[in-house]
Write an enzyme that holds these catalytic residues in place. Sequence first.
Site, mmCIF file in Angstrom:
data_model
loop_
_atom_site.group_PDB
_atom_site.id
_atom_site.type_symbol
_atom_site.label_atom_id
_atom_site.label_comp_id
_atom_site.label_asym_id
_atom_site.label_seq_id
_atom_site.Cartn_x
_atom_site.Cartn_y
_atom_site.Cartn_z
ATOM 1 N N GLY A 1 0.841 -1.208 0.000
ATOM 2 C CA GLY A 1 0.000 0.000 0.000
ATOM 3 C C GLY A 1 0.870 1.250 0.000
ATOM 4 N N TYR B 1 -2.146 -18.745 -2.897
ATOM 5 C CA TYR B 1 -3.030 -17.595 -2.649
ATOM 6 C C TYR B 1 -4.482 -18.042 -2.502
ATOM 7 C CZ TYR B 1 -5.424 -13.165 -3.589
ATOM 8 O OH TYR B 1 -6.239 -12.066 -3.519
HETATM 9 C C1 UD2 Z 1 -7.046 -12.427 -11.144
HETATM 10 C C2 UD2 Z 1 -6.500 -11.769 -9.893
HETATM 11 C C3 UD2 Z 1 -5.721 -12.751 -9.080
HETATM 12 C C4 UD2 Z 1 -6.515 -14.021 -8.818
HETATM 13 C C5 UD2 Z 1 -7.026 -14.592 -10.145
HETATM 14 C C6 UD2 Z 1 -7.949 -15.765 -9.912
HETATM 15 C C7 UD2 Z 1 -6.089 -9.427 -10.415
HETATM 16 C C8 UD2 Z 1 -5.064 -8.389 -10.717
HETATM 17 N N1 UD2 Z 1 -5.614 -10.666 -10.247
HETATM 18 O O1 UD2 Z 1 -5.987 -12.796 -11.993
HETATM 19 O O2 UD2 Z 1 -5.367 -12.149 -7.862
HETATM 20 O O3 UD2 Z 1 -7.588 -13.710 -7.965
HETATM 21 O O4 UD2 Z 1 -7.793 -13.602 -10.847
HETATM 22 O O5 UD2 Z 1 -8.365 -16.316 -11.115
HETATM 23 O O6 UD2 Z 1 -7.267 -9.148 -10.285
HETATM 24 N N2 UD2 Z 1 -3.028 -10.184 -19.403
HETATM 25 C C9 UD2 Z 1 -2.478 -9.850 -20.639
HETATM 26 N N3 UD2 Z 1 -1.469 -8.926 -20.649
HETATM 27 C C10 UD2 Z 1 -0.969 -8.340 -19.502
HETATM 28 C C11 UD2 Z 1 -1.540 -8.731 -18.263
HETATM 29 C C12 UD2 Z 1 -2.562 -9.648 -18.247
HETATM 30 O O7 UD2 Z 1 -2.883 -10.355 -21.683
HETATM 31 O O8 UD2 Z 1 -0.051 -7.523 -19.602
HETATM 32 C C13 UD2 Z 1 -4.127 -11.155 -19.382
HETATM 33 C C14 UD2 Z 1 -3.851 -12.335 -18.483
HETATM 34 O O9 UD2 Z 1 -3.134 -13.321 -19.158
HETATM 35 C C15 UD2 Z 1 -5.277 -12.749 -18.111
HETATM 36 C C16 UD2 Z 1 -6.054 -11.437 -18.103
HETATM 37 O O10 UD2 Z 1 -5.261 -10.505 -18.827
HETATM 38 O O11 UD2 Z 1 -5.815 -13.610 -19.072
HETATM 39 C C17 UD2 Z 1 -6.282 -10.883 -16.718
HETATM 40 O O12 UD2 Z 1 -5.047 -10.870 -16.035
HETATM 41 P P1 UD2 Z 1 -4.869 -10.247 -14.567
HETATM 42 O O13 UD2 Z 1 -3.468 -10.526 -14.161
HETATM 43 O O14 UD2 Z 1 -5.348 -8.856 -14.532
HETATM 44 O O15 UD2 Z 1 -5.908 -11.059 -13.699
HETATM 45 P P2 UD2 Z 1 -6.163 -12.648 -13.550
HETATM 46 O O16 UD2 Z 1 -7.569 -12.880 -13.965
HETATM 47 O O17 UD2 Z 1 -5.092 -13.437 -14.167
#
Ligand code: UD2
Length: 315
Positions: free
Chosen positions: A41, A147
């Site tokens: 934070g 996590y």
């Molecule tokens: C989310 C939560 C994580 C966990 C997870 C459970 C966030 C930030 N993270 O992960 O804590 O709860 O859900 O399923 O909310 N992506 C790209 N390019 C980038 C970054 C991400 O393509 O530069 C894609 C990534 O591969 C994914 C999507 O965007 O398919 C969302 O990625 P994320 O890291 O924001 O969140 P997520 O759903 O993986």
Amino acid sequence: MAFMFRRALVTGGAGFIGSHLVAALVGQGCDVTVLDNLASGHQTNLDTVKDKITFIKGDIKDERVLNRIIKGCEVVFHLAAVVSVTQTVKDPVGSALVNELGAIRVLDAARKNGVRRVVLSSSSAVYGDAPQLPKSESMIPAPMSPYAVQKLTNEYYAELYHRLYGLEAVCLRYFNVYGPHQDPSSPYSGVISIFMLKAINGEAPIIYGDGGQTRDFVFVKDVVQANLLAAAHEAAPGRVFNVGTSSSVSVNGLWEMIARLAQCRLPAKHEAPRPGDIVHSLASIQRAKELLGFQPSVTFEEGLRLTFAWYRQSK
Ligand code: UD2
């Protein structure tokens, strides 16, 4: 009858979601104490309310501090955590000390000091990659990272503290939260924060996989709303609620919208899918709607616009 409270403790109150919650509580006249070790934070997140709160730089693992500052609070919002999934994979023990033991300490300090209600932040991560959509709270959890196990453990403890000790514990499973104050600095930061920064800097983002994967993005103001409802509503204790919007957007679609906002014409670069990335995520918010009266109030377009304005101004 809604439960009215005047004093609250927010652990992790200097973080992305916590800081918005603190501002909302102050706005409704609540006396707020924030406990944050500033590991992820930032005190600047609290700049607008810093004269109206009690800020304690400290750790939820520190029982003495916790017992001292929790006294007199009617509600505790527990948001302090190691929030990076990757960090918990790298350090399952260290992260469990915070995310599991820390949470139990919060529950226990609440129990011993007469706190009436604790609202705990959980995650859609507890569903793992179960293909069934939308994800509803009645599904069997399938955690796939330390996590997710840690968050699920918190939920079990919350339920236990409710049953054994009558502590009114409520858990909220957040889907993909976005909005101002989200830190874009790590490759594992929320995709919206990363894409916003890229668009503002005129750089092409990386899309992992074909970009057809979808997420249920919920604006931070609606997550705050869910916390306030969970703290006040008589139907909340002992229950778990999804917090999302029940609609989803693909990662390709997301970049198109952000690029349009930023008037950035760069196409995204595609790389191999992230290992363990789930394809689709979508919340059922039926339970929160029916029992808490939760209703997302910010459309995705509006939320993106507000978020983009904040990143541009704070660049
Ligand atoms: C989310 C939560 C994580 C966990 C997870 C459970 C966030 C930030 N993270 O992960 O804590 O709860 O859900 O399923 O909310 N992506 C790209 N390019 C980038 C970054 C991400 O393509 O530069 C894609 C990534 O591969 C994914 C999507 O965007 O398919 C969302 O990625 P994320 O890291 O924001 O969140 P997520 O759903 O993986």
